[in-house]
Design a protein around this motif. Structure first.
Motif, PDB file in Angstrom:
ATOM      1  N   CYS A  83       0.835  -1.201   0.000  1.00 11.65           N
ATOM      2  CA  CYS A  83       0.000   0.000   0.000  1.00 11.65           C
ATOM      3  C   CYS A  83       0.869   1.250   0.000  1.00 11.65           C
ATOM      4  N   GLU A  84       1.919   1.259   0.804  1.00 14.85           N
ATOM      5  CA  GLU A  84       2.803   2.409   0.836  1.00 14.85           C
ATOM      6  C   GLU A  84       3.512   2.581  -0.499  1.00 14.85           C
ATOM      7  N   GLY A  85       3.868   1.476  -1.143  1.00 13.68           N
ATOM      8  CA  GLY A  85       4.472   1.558  -2.468  1.00 13.68           C
ATOM      9  C   GLY A  85       3.515   2.175  -3.460  1.00 13.68           C
ATOM     10  N   LEU A  86       2.243   1.880  -3.310  1.00  9.83           N
ATOM     11  CA  LEU A  86       1.223   2.461  -4.166  1.00  9.83           C
ATOM     12  C   LEU A  86       1.170   3.975  -3.971  1.00  9.83           C
ATOM     13  N   LEU A  87       1.233   4.427  -2.724  1.00 10.25           N
ATOM     14  CA  LEU A  87       1.220   5.863  -2.445  1.00 10.25           C
ATOM     15  C   LEU A  87       2.437   6.539  -3.058  1.00 10.25           C
ATOM     16  N   GLU A  88       3.587   5.884  -2.949  1.00  3.33           N
ATOM     17  CA  GLU A  88       4.814   6.443  -3.515  1.00  3.33           C
ATOM     18  C   GLU A  88       4.743   6.455  -5.035  1.00  3.33           C
ATOM     19  N   CYS A  89       4.265   5.379  -5.628  1.00 11.02           N
ATOM     20  CA  CYS A  89       4.186   5.258  -7.082  1.00 11.02           C
ATOM     21  C   CYS A  89       3.258   6.303  -7.683  1.00 11.02           C
ATOM     22  N   PHE A  90       2.077   6.455  -7.129  1.00 12.36           N
ATOM     23  CA  PHE A  90       1.094   7.368  -7.700  1.00 12.36           C
ATOM     24  C   PHE A  90       1.403   8.828  -7.409  1.00 12.36           C
ATOM     25  N   HIS A  91       1.926   9.094  -6.231  1.00  7.87           N
ATOM     26  CA  HIS A  91       2.040  10.486  -5.802  1.00  7.87           C
ATOM     27  C   HIS A  91       3.452  10.923  -5.437  1.00  7.87           C
ATOM     28  N   GLY A  92       4.410  10.045  -5.498  1.00 10.24           N
ATOM     29  CA  GLY A  92       5.778  10.411  -5.163  1.00 10.24           C
ATOM     30  C   GLY A  92       5.947  10.781  -3.698  1.00 10.24           C
ATOM     31  N   LEU A  93       5.116  10.231  -2.834  1.00 11.35           N
ATOM     32  CA  LEU A  93       5.211  10.566  -1.416  1.00 11.35           C
ATOM     33  C   LEU A  93       6.483  10.005  -0.810  1.00 11.35           C
ATOM     34  N   LYS A  94       7.084  10.796   0.057  1.00 17.56           N
ATOM     35  CA  LYS A  94       8.322  10.405   0.733  1.00 17.56           C
ATOM     36  C   LYS A  94       7.986   9.604   1.987  1.00 17.56           C
ATOM     37  N   GLU A  95       9.007   9.015   2.561  1.00 15.23           N
ATOM     38  CA  GLU A  95       8.807   8.213   3.769  1.00 15.23           C
ATOM     39  C   GLU A  95       8.162   9.033   4.882  1.00 15.23           C
ATOM     40  N   LEU A  96       8.621  10.268   5.074  1.00 19.96           N
ATOM     41  CA  LEU A  96       8.043  11.120   6.114  1.00 19.96           C
ATOM     42  C   LEU A  96       6.578  11.415   5.840  1.00 19.96           C
ATOM     43  N   ASP A  97       6.229  11.626   4.571  1.00 18.25           N
ATOM     44  CA  ASP A  97       4.824  11.862   4.212  1.00 18.25           C
ATOM     45  C   ASP A  97       3.980  10.666   4.627  1.00 18.25           C
ATOM     46  N   ARG A  98       4.483   9.477   4.333  1.00 18.62           N
ATOM     47  CA  ARG A  98       3.745   8.261   4.681  1.00 18.62           C
ATOM     48  C   ARG A  98       3.643   8.099   6.193  1.00 18.62           C
ATOM     49  N   GLU A  99       4.708   8.470   6.922  1.00 15.61           N
ATOM     50  CA  GLU A  99       4.665   8.399   8.390  1.00 15.61           C
ATOM     51  C   GLU A  99       3.604   9.341   8.937  1.00 15.61           C
ATOM     52  N   CYS A 100       3.571  10.564   8.427  1.00  8.85           N
ATOM     53  CA  CYS A 100       2.562  11.533   8.882  1.00  8.85           C
ATOM     54  C   CYS A 100       1.157  11.039   8.563  1.00  8.85           C
ATOM     55  N   PHE A 101       0.979  10.485   7.381  1.00  9.19           N
ATOM     56  CA  PHE A 101      -0.334   9.953   7.009  1.00  9.19           C
ATOM     57  C   PHE A 101      -0.735   8.828   7.954  1.00  9.19           C
ATOM     58  N   ARG A 102       0.200   7.931   8.255  1.00  4.23           N
ATOM     59  CA  ARG A 102      -0.085   6.815   9.152  1.00  4.23           C
ATOM     60  C   ARG A 102      -0.474   7.339  10.542  1.00  4.23           C
ATOM     61  N   VAL A 103       0.221   8.363  11.023  1.00  2.00           N
ATOM     62  CA  VAL A 103      -0.093   8.951  12.328  1.00  2.00           C
ATOM     63  C   VAL A 103      -1.523   9.482  12.330  1.00  2.00           C
ATOM     64  N   LEU A 104      -1.906  10.157  11.253  1.00  2.00           N
ATOM     65  CA  LEU A 104      -3.269  10.691  11.173  1.00  2.00           C
ATOM     66  C   LEU A 104      -4.310   9.585  11.120  1.00  2.00           C
ATOM     67  N   VAL A 105      -4.023   8.536  10.383  1.00  2.00           N
ATOM     68  CA  VAL A 105      -4.969   7.420  10.270  1.00  2.00           C
ATOM     69  C   VAL A 105      -5.162   6.750  11.630  1.00  2.00           C
ATOM     70  N   GLU A 106      -4.076   6.623  12.373  1.00  2.00           N
ATOM     71  CA  GLU A 106      -4.142   5.942  13.668  1.00  2.00           C
ATOM     72  C   GLU A 106      -4.681   6.833  14.786  1.00  2.00           C
ATOM     73  N   ALA A 107      -4.694   8.147  14.570  1.00  2.00           N
ATOM     74  CA  ALA A 107      -5.166   9.078  15.597  1.00  2.00           C
ATOM     75  C   ALA A 107      -6.685   8.976  15.745  1.00  2.00           C
ATOM     76  N   GLU A 108      -7.157   9.206  16.951  1.00  2.00           N
ATOM     77  CA  GLU A 108      -8.592   9.129  17.205  1.00  2.00           C
ATOM     78  C   GLU A 108      -9.308  10.433  16.883  1.00  2.00           C
ATOM     79  N   GLU A 109      -8.527  11.495  16.681  1.00  2.00           N
ATOM     80  CA  GLU A 109      -9.101  12.795  16.352  1.00  2.00           C
ATOM     81  C   GLU A 109      -8.111  13.560  15.473  1.00  2.00           C
ATOM     82  N   PRO A 110      -8.575  14.611  14.812  1.00  3.05           N
ATOM     83  CA  PRO A 110      -7.669  15.397  13.966  1.00  3.05           C
ATOM     84  C   PRO A 110      -6.495  15.947  14.782  1.00  3.05           C
ATOM     85  N   LEU A 111      -5.356  16.124  14.107  1.00  2.09           N
ATOM     86  CA  LEU A 111      -4.139  16.576  14.773  1.00  2.09           C
ATOM     87  C   LEU A 111      -3.637  17.883  14.182  1.00  2.09           C
TER      88      LEU A 111
END
Length: 134
Positions: free
Chosen positions: A15-43
């Motif tokens: 899934c992360e490879g898909l994000l990188e392939c389609f959008h060129g997202l960097k590792e930090l971008d994916r980490e931030c996205f994962r943090v938001l997905v796992e958060a119970e409320e907006p950050l």
């Protein structure tokens, strides 16, 4: 249990490879996205920066890339006494998937067009080459 954990890790990496392939997202971008997905409320950006152990300005750049790709949404929270701040949350996964599907369809159509142009351009050359060889 290890098999299911390794299978989940493999799916997460795909899934992360898909994000990188389609959008060129960097590792930090994916980490931030994962943090938001796992958060119970907006950050806030500061909360994300703390979660990924990066400077606020670095996390802010990742947030901007995620906003540009449509992976996250920004909301404004107003203080009663005036002023405001922003919080971020992940976009609905079906919206993200729809966007990637559109990108894939556009890419596929463009590749089909380029292949047709290639064939049209070199089709006449093949006929000429065959006549010379014959």
């Amino acid at each position: 249990m290890p098999d299911s954990m390794s299978e989940q890790l493999r799916r997460d990496m795909e899934c992360e490879g898909l994000l990188e392939c389609f959008h060129g997202l960097k590792e930090l971008d994916r980490e931030c996205f994962r943090v938001l997905v796992e958060a119970e409320e907006p950050l806030t950006v500061d909360e994300m920066a703390d979660a990924v152990e990066r400077e606020r300005s670095t996390a802010y750049r990742a947030v901007q890339r995620l906003l540009q790709t449509g992976f996250i949404e920004k909301d404004q929270i107003n203080y009663d006494q005036g002023g405001y701040y922003h919080v971020y949350s992940p976009t609905d996964p079906s919206q993200i998937a729809d966007g990637m599907q559109r990108m894939l369809n556009d890419w596929y159509a463009k590749m089909g067009q380029l292949i047709q142009e290639f064939e049209n351009k070199y089709e006449g050359s093949e006929t000429a080459t065959t006549a010379v060889e014959g």
